[in-house]
Structure formats: structure tokens, C-alpha cells
Design a protein around this motif. Structure first.
Motif, PDB file in Angstrom:
ATOM      1  N   GLU A  37       8.772  -4.247  11.060  1.00 14.94           N
ATOM      2  CA  GLU A  37       9.779  -3.597  11.017  1.00 14.94           C
ATOM      3  C   GLU A  37       9.357  -2.374  10.162  1.00 14.94           C
ATOM      4  O   GLU A  37       9.935  -1.869  10.085  1.00 14.94           O
ATOM      5  CB  GLU A  37      10.943  -4.108  10.064  1.00 14.94           C
ATOM      6  N   HIS A  38       8.080  -2.325   9.603  1.00 14.31           N
ATOM      7  CA  HIS A  38       7.572  -1.098   8.900  1.00 14.31           C
ATOM      8  C   HIS A  38       5.929  -0.350   9.062  1.00 14.31           C
ATOM      9  O   HIS A  38       5.712   0.382   7.808  1.00 14.31           O
ATOM     10  CB  HIS A  38       7.574  -1.330   7.057  1.00 14.31           C
ATOM     11  N   LYS A  39       5.576  -1.069  10.280  1.00  7.26           N
ATOM     12  CA  LYS A  39       5.047  -0.463  10.134  1.00  7.26           C
ATOM     13  C   LYS A  39       4.079   1.276  10.839  1.00  7.26           C
ATOM     14  O   LYS A  39       3.199   1.320  10.803  1.00  7.26           O
ATOM     15  CB  LYS A  39       3.396  -0.919  11.984  1.00  7.26           C
ATOM     16  N   HIS A  40       5.656   1.740  11.238  1.00  7.02           N
ATOM     17  CA  HIS A  40       5.135   3.289  11.034  1.00  7.02           C
ATOM     18  C   HIS A  40       4.485   3.579   9.800  1.00  7.02           C
ATOM     19  O   HIS A  40       4.377   5.124   9.736  1.00  7.02           O
ATOM     20  CB  HIS A  40       6.031   3.557  11.696  1.00  7.02           C
ATOM     21  N   ARG A  41       4.851   3.366   8.580  1.00  8.77           N
ATOM     22  CA  ARG A  41       4.569   4.264   6.847  1.00  8.77           C
ATOM     23  C   ARG A  41       3.247   3.410   6.647  1.00  8.77           C
ATOM     24  O   ARG A  41       2.926   3.044   7.677  1.00  8.77           O
ATOM     25  CB  ARG A  41       5.739   2.741   5.865  1.00  8.77           C
ATOM     26  N   ARG A  42       3.347   4.041   5.693  1.00 11.29           N
ATOM     27  CA  ARG A  42       1.887   4.085   5.264  1.00 11.29           C
ATOM     28  C   ARG A  42       1.325   2.801   4.572  1.00 11.29           C
ATOM     29  O   ARG A  42       2.171   2.728   3.431  1.00 11.29           O
ATOM     30  CB  ARG A  42       1.392   5.535   4.545  1.00 11.29           C
ATOM     31  N   LEU A  43       0.280   2.089   4.252  1.00 10.25           N
ATOM     32  CA  LEU A  43       0.156   0.098   3.495  1.00 10.25           C
ATOM     33  C   LEU A  43      -0.028   1.411   2.361  1.00 10.25           C
ATOM     34  O   LEU A  43      -1.524   1.609   2.034  1.00 10.25           O
ATOM     35  CB  LEU A  43      -0.439  -0.582   4.620  1.00 10.25           C
ATOM     36  N   VAL A  44       0.064   1.125   0.974  1.00 12.31           N
ATOM     37  CA  VAL A  44      -0.586   1.598   0.073  1.00 12.31           C
ATOM     38  C   VAL A  44      -1.051  -0.661  -0.600  1.00 12.31           C
ATOM     39  O   VAL A  44       0.080  -1.714  -0.539  1.00 12.31           O
ATOM     40  CB  VAL A  44       0.634   1.676  -1.016  1.00 12.31           C
ATOM     41  N   GLU A  45      -2.060  -0.667  -1.002  1.00 16.45           N
ATOM     42  CA  GLU A  45      -2.470  -2.301  -1.555  1.00 16.45           C
ATOM     43  C   GLU A  45      -3.108  -1.773  -2.456  1.00 16.45           C
ATOM     44  O   GLU A  45      -4.281  -0.545  -3.418  1.00 16.45           O
ATOM     45  CB  GLU A  45      -3.608  -2.866  -1.176  1.00 16.45           C
ATOM     46  N   PRO A  46      -2.305  -1.232  -3.656  1.00 18.38           N
ATOM     47  CA  PRO A  46      -2.956  -0.642  -5.580  1.00 18.38           C
ATOM     48  C   PRO A  46      -4.388  -1.906  -5.775  1.00 18.38           C
ATOM     49  O   PRO A  46      -4.674  -1.911  -6.818  1.00 18.38           O
ATOM     50  CB  PRO A  46      -2.252  -1.284  -6.585  1.00 18.38           C
ATOM     51  N   PHE A  47      -4.604  -3.242  -5.038  1.00 20.38           N
ATOM     52  CA  PHE A  47      -5.531  -4.539  -5.228  1.00 20.38           C
ATOM     53  C   PHE A  47      -5.725  -4.666  -4.292  1.00 20.38           C
ATOM     54  O   PHE A  47      -5.807  -5.690  -3.652  1.00 20.38           O
ATOM     55  CB  PHE A  47      -5.107  -5.216  -5.749  1.00 20.38           C
ATOM     56  N   CYS A  48      -6.488  -3.949  -3.187  1.00 20.11           N
ATOM     57  CA  CYS A  48      -7.037  -4.008  -2.089  1.00 20.11           C
ATOM     58  C   CYS A  48      -7.588  -5.655  -2.139  1.00 20.11           C
ATOM     59  O   CYS A  48      -7.688  -5.815  -1.051  1.00 20.11           O
ATOM     60  CB  CYS A  48      -7.683  -2.631  -1.563  1.00 20.11           C
ATOM     61  N   LEU A  63      -3.260   3.922   1.683  1.00 22.41           N
ATOM     62  CA  LEU A  63      -3.616   3.938   0.912  1.00 22.41           C
ATOM     63  C   LEU A  63      -4.503   3.192  -0.346  1.00 22.41           C
ATOM     64  O   LEU A  63      -3.513   1.614  -0.487  1.00 22.41           O
ATOM     65  CB  LEU A  63      -3.263   5.030   0.025  1.00 22.41           C
ATOM     66  N   LEU A  64      -5.993   2.677  -0.043  1.00 22.82           N
ATOM     67  CA  LEU A  64      -6.130   1.267  -0.167  1.00 22.82           C
ATOM     68  C   LEU A  64      -6.876   1.149  -1.557  1.00 22.82           C
ATOM     69  O   LEU A  64      -8.142   2.227  -2.190  1.00 22.82           O
ATOM     70  CB  LEU A  64      -7.367   0.617   0.109  1.00 22.82           C
ATOM     71  N   ASN A  65      -6.308   0.962  -2.690  1.00 22.54           N
ATOM     72  CA  ASN A  65      -7.308   1.262  -3.975  1.00 22.54           C
ATOM     73  C   ASN A  65      -7.293  -0.265  -4.916  1.00 22.54           C
ATOM     74  O   ASN A  65      -6.918  -1.478  -4.675  1.00 22.54           O
ATOM     75  CB  ASN A  65      -6.168   1.481  -4.916  1.00 22.54           C
ATOM     76  N   ASP A  66      -8.472  -0.134  -5.999  1.00 20.51           N
ATOM     77  CA  ASP A  66      -8.488  -1.356  -6.644  1.00 20.51           C
ATOM     78  C   ASP A  66      -9.927  -0.388  -7.982  1.00 20.51           C
ATOM     79  O   ASP A  66     -10.396   0.561  -7.576  1.00 20.51           O
ATOM     80  CB  ASP A  66      -9.957  -2.397  -5.680  1.00 20.51           C
ATOM     81  N   VAL A  67      -9.446  -1.864  -8.891  1.00 19.72           N
ATOM     82  CA  VAL A  67      -9.724  -1.204 -10.028  1.00 19.72           C
ATOM     83  C   VAL A  67     -11.031  -1.044 -10.323  1.00 19.72           C
ATOM     84  O   VAL A  67     -12.414  -0.859 -11.195  1.00 19.72           O
ATOM     85  CB  VAL A  67      -9.284  -1.700 -11.146  1.00 19.72           C
TER      86      VAL A  67
END
Length: 269
Positions: A37-48, A63-67
């Protein structure tokens, strides 16, 4: 499938390039209906992490982030066309030669190089139990693993095509810029004692900081974590809707695979 065409969400045709303890691919049947229902959005993963969820959802933008800086360095080089040219064999002496070289690059502050990315991939595939672990000096210290055979990839072209619309970031989650059309999926380190995944670890104070940060976002949010009492209380207190699921297994630093309960905490859906 037409060459260059993005496979459908949930496709199992492209597996994560790295072995990654605690991957959440098993959660995809629960996440896909929500994401649909939200696949038009940008996916943000703070811990990819190992990208198991990202490769299952297949967002156009992410936006795929990891420390973990070595993980992100690998993904950035894959996006640029990384090829494996180092000796890739499962023998013990080769492993420790490569591990020593990888740590030499870290000491020399060359951990962002293509060579470091190749070595990280090799060590990940060849080390024990898919672990990613560093000592207090920031040096990789996972021992050699026992393998009958290992399939090493030499060319990541298929991933390079997918990564075109994905941005990779190495920062604390609070430094991420969340946009109005984003969708956040957060899978932080489990609420357990194992904290050597990255320098500084991830304490319960970090869990509390994350919960507050997620609660303050004005976009849809889904979080997954081990359903410990204090994690459940934390997200219930912040007004999240909670779902509980039995995990197929639990992989920890000591190889424990005892079944555990997982919580999905959701807001804004």
C-alpha cells in the motif's frame, strides 16, 4: 523476465550477496501486504544489514543506512561495479592472510577502498557462521568457518542494476533526513547482550532513543525486534500497534538457534 526489468516484490530470484546473521527474510509475508500500500514511497532502513528485506520488497527508491562502515563500503562499491579479483578460496591459510590484509587496510585508514570491499565480501562468505564482529580496536576478529563448499560471486552486475535508485549511508539513525513520502522499516540489533557488531555497540539506551525517534516521525513506520518485555513495554508506551510472530530460528553470537518471539511495532499505517 526482460533484461533490465525490476523483478516483482517478494521475488526470490536475487538472494542477498552477504551471509547475515539475524536476517528478516522470513518476515516478508507479513511485511509485503503492508508495503504494497506504500510502495510508491521511498523505503528508509536505518539498519539495512544484509538487505534481506530490501531485496524482498524491491523499492524503486531507498535510503539504506547502517552503522557498520565496512558493510556500506561494500554496497557502495557494488553499486559502482565491484568485481572480485582477489584469491577466493575456503582454505584456512587464505582466510587468515586476507583477514590480516583487511585489518591492515583498516589501520591504514583505507577501509573505503575497493580492495577492502572485496576482502569484506570474502571474509563474510568464509568466516564462521556469517558473523560480523570487531574487537575494541575496530579490527575484524571472526575466525575461519567450516565449509564443505562456498559459492563466491565474482561479478555483482545484477545487484548494480537494482542499486541504481538506492542510496547507501553510514550514520547514526538520528542523522538521517526523513522526507514526507518515506516509509521506514527499522530492524535494530536485538535487545540482547551481543554488542560487538560495531564500535560502541547498541545499548538499551539506544533502543529507547530509537523508539522516541521513530515515534516522532510523521511517515509510516514498521519496526521489528525480539519481543522482550522491555521492548514490548517501550513501543506500547509510545503508542505503536504491536503484532507478534514466532521466528523460524534465532541466530546469536554463540550459534544458539532456539526459537524466539518477534514483535512488529507499527505506526501511521
Amino acid at each position: 523476465m526482460i533484461v533490465g526489468q525490476r523483478p516483482p516484490a517478494g521475488s526470490a530470484s536475487l538472494k542477498p550477496p552477504l551471509k547475515w546473521a539475524g536476517g528478516k527474510r522470513w518476515l516478508l509475508p507479513h511485511l509485503l501486504p503492508v508495503w504494497g500500500e506504500h510502495k510508491h514511497r521511498r523505503l528508509v532502513e536505518p539498519f539495512c544489514g544484509g538487505l534481506a528485506v530490501t531485496l524482498g520488497l524491491l523499492p524503486e527508491r531507498a535510503l539504506l543506512n547502517d552503522v557498520n562502515p565496512h558493510l556500506i563500503n561494500f554496497y557502495r562499491h557494488v553499486k559502482r561495479g565491484l568485481k572480485i579479483s582477489i584469491r577466493a578460496e575456503k582454505e584456512r591459510d587464505v582466510f587468515y592472510t586476507h583477514r590480516n590484509r583487511f585489518n591492515e587496510l583498516i589501520k591504514a585508514r583505507k577501509e573505503r577502498s575497493a580492495e577492502a570491499a572485496q576482502l569484506f565480501y570474502y571474509l563474510n562468505r568464509t568466516g564462521y557462521n556469517g558473523l560480523c564482529r570487531f574487537n575494541r580496536s575496530g579490527l575484524f576478529n571472526v575466525p575461519h568457518g567450516s565449509h564443505n563448499a562456498i559459492n563466491y560471486v565474482s561479478d555483482f552486475y545484477a545487484f548494480r542494476r537494482l542499486f541504481r535508485g538506492w542510496e547507501f549511508s553510514n550514520a547514526d539513525f538520528e542523522r538521517l533526513t526523513v522526507e514526507p513520502d518515506d516509509f521506514i522499516y527499522a530492524d535494530p540489533p536485538y535487545d540482547v547482550e551481543f554488542t560487538t557488531y560495531s564500535a560502541g555497540g547498541f545499548s538499551f539506551k539506544d533502543q529507547e532513543r530509537l523508539a522516541e525517534w521513530l515515534a516522532n516521525q510523521s511517515v509510516p513506520v514498521v519496526l521489528s525486534n525480539q519481543a522482550t518485555k522491555r521492548i514490548i513495554d517501550l513501543y506500547a508506551r509510545h503508542g505503536f500497534d504491536l503484532e507478534f510472530h514466532a521466528t523460524p530460528r534465532r541466530i546469536s553470537c554463540n550459534g544458539d538457534r532456539t526459537a524466539a518471539r518477534e514483535v512488529l511495532a507499527m505506526k501511521g499505517l
